[in-house]
Design an enzyme around this catalytic site. Structure first.
Site, PDB file in Angstrom:
ATOM      1  N   GLU A 156       0.850  -1.187   0.000  1.00 16.98           N
ATOM      2  CA  GLU A 156       0.000   0.000   0.000  1.00 16.98           C
ATOM      3  C   GLU A 156       0.889   1.241   0.000  1.00 16.98           C
ATOM      4  O   GLU A 156       2.003   1.211   0.514  1.00 16.98           O
ATOM      5  CB  GLU A 156      -0.880   0.096   1.267  1.00 16.98           C
ATOM      6  CG  GLU A 156      -1.869  -1.028   1.446  1.00 16.98           C
ATOM      7  CD  GLU A 156      -1.224  -2.237   2.089  1.00 16.98           C
ATOM      8  OE1 GLU A 156      -0.324  -2.060   2.941  1.00 16.98           O
ATOM      9  OE2 GLU A 156      -1.599  -3.370   1.720  1.00 16.98           O
ATOM     10  N   TYR A 180       6.297   2.794  -7.819  1.00 18.19           N
ATOM     11  CA  TYR A 180       5.800   1.406  -7.889  1.00 18.19           C
ATOM     12  C   TYR A 180       5.246   1.078  -9.279  1.00 18.19           C
ATOM     13  O   TYR A 180       5.431  -0.039  -9.773  1.00 18.19           O
ATOM     14  CB  TYR A 180       4.749   1.161  -6.804  1.00 18.19           C
ATOM     15  CG  TYR A 180       5.353   1.085  -5.417  1.00 18.19           C
ATOM     16  CD1 TYR A 180       6.346   0.159  -5.123  1.00 18.19           C
ATOM     17  CD2 TYR A 180       4.940   1.940  -4.398  1.00 18.19           C
ATOM     18  CE1 TYR A 180       6.916   0.086  -3.858  1.00 18.19           C
ATOM     19  CE2 TYR A 180       5.494   1.877  -3.129  1.00 18.19           C
ATOM     20  CZ  TYR A 180       6.485   0.947  -2.866  1.00 18.19           C
ATOM     21  OH  TYR A 180       7.044   0.881  -1.615  1.00 18.19           O
TER      22      TYR A 180
END
Ligand SMILES: CC(C)(COP(=O)(O)OP(=O)(O)OC[C@H]1O[C@@H](n2cnc3c(N)ncnc32)[C@H](O)[C@@H]1OP(=O)(O)O)[C@@H](O)C(=O)NCCC(=O)NCCS
Length: 161
Positions: A111, A123
């Site tokens: 997360e 990411y």
């Protein structure tokens, strides 16, 4: 890419500095969950890898990945401000991904704060997909974006070092 950076498992004596950096770089504005004691337990645990990136013996980045039955969870990742944007974060992720694959685990979840545009870009660049928004995940006004990557399907994080 900084070839003078070594990546390996963190030592117990590095727990306080990792915890302090987690508080400052990752957990700012939230309750401090990754305390020195928790980091020490994670370093000693069989189901968690705490990776440390070091330059000349000094910590410049770290990542914490927990291995569950069929997937792994990237719990923490940070690179010290003076060392960012030099490929250290990507190397840490690649190191942790390789460890997951060796353990027979192909799916990584993580997360990031919805407002953390840098982490989200990072990411995505490493092949992680934004799969869900979790409202109030960190705190009432701090949402999370959940990411996942299937290592069996996706290419490696970035070209080899
Ligand atoms: C997110 C973080 C770990 C990235 O580490 P890093 O070592 O700086 O990242 P890298 O140099 O490996 O970057 C790899 C790629 O990610 C993307 N990226 C990294 N930083 C970026 C930025 N500031 N803006 C846009 N894209 C970025 C780029 O595509 C980059 O490749 P490039 O430099 O060839 O363009 C680092 O910024 C950090 O520690 N941030 C504070 C803590 C945090 O937010 N952690 C993540 C949430 S837990």
């Amino acid at each position: 890419m900084d070839s003078a950076i070594d990546i390996g498992l963190a030592r117990p004596d590095e727990a306080p500095v990792i915890a302090a950096q987690s508080r400052e770089l990752i957990e700012h504005g939230l309750d401090w969950r990754w305390t020195p004691g928790r980091l020490r337990r994670a370093i000693a645990s069989n189901d968690t890898n705490v990776a440390a990136a070091r330059f000349d013996g000094q910590l410049v980045g770290f990542g914490v990945m927990q291995y569950l039955d069929e997937e792994a969870h990237l719990c923490l990742l940070a690179v010290l401000p003076g060392w960012q944007r030099r490929g250290v974060g990507a190397r840490l992720v690649r190191w942790l991904e390789a460890a997951a694959l060796e353990a027979g685990i192909g799916v990584i979840r993580l997360e990031a704060r919805r407002r953390n545009a840098v982490a989200r870009a990072f990411y995505r660049r490493l092949g992680y997909e934004e799969i869900m928004l979790s409202t109030g995940y960190y705190a009432p006004h701090e949402d999370a974006v959940r990411f996942a990557k299937d290592l069996w399907l996706a290419p490696p994080a970035l070209p080899p070092a």
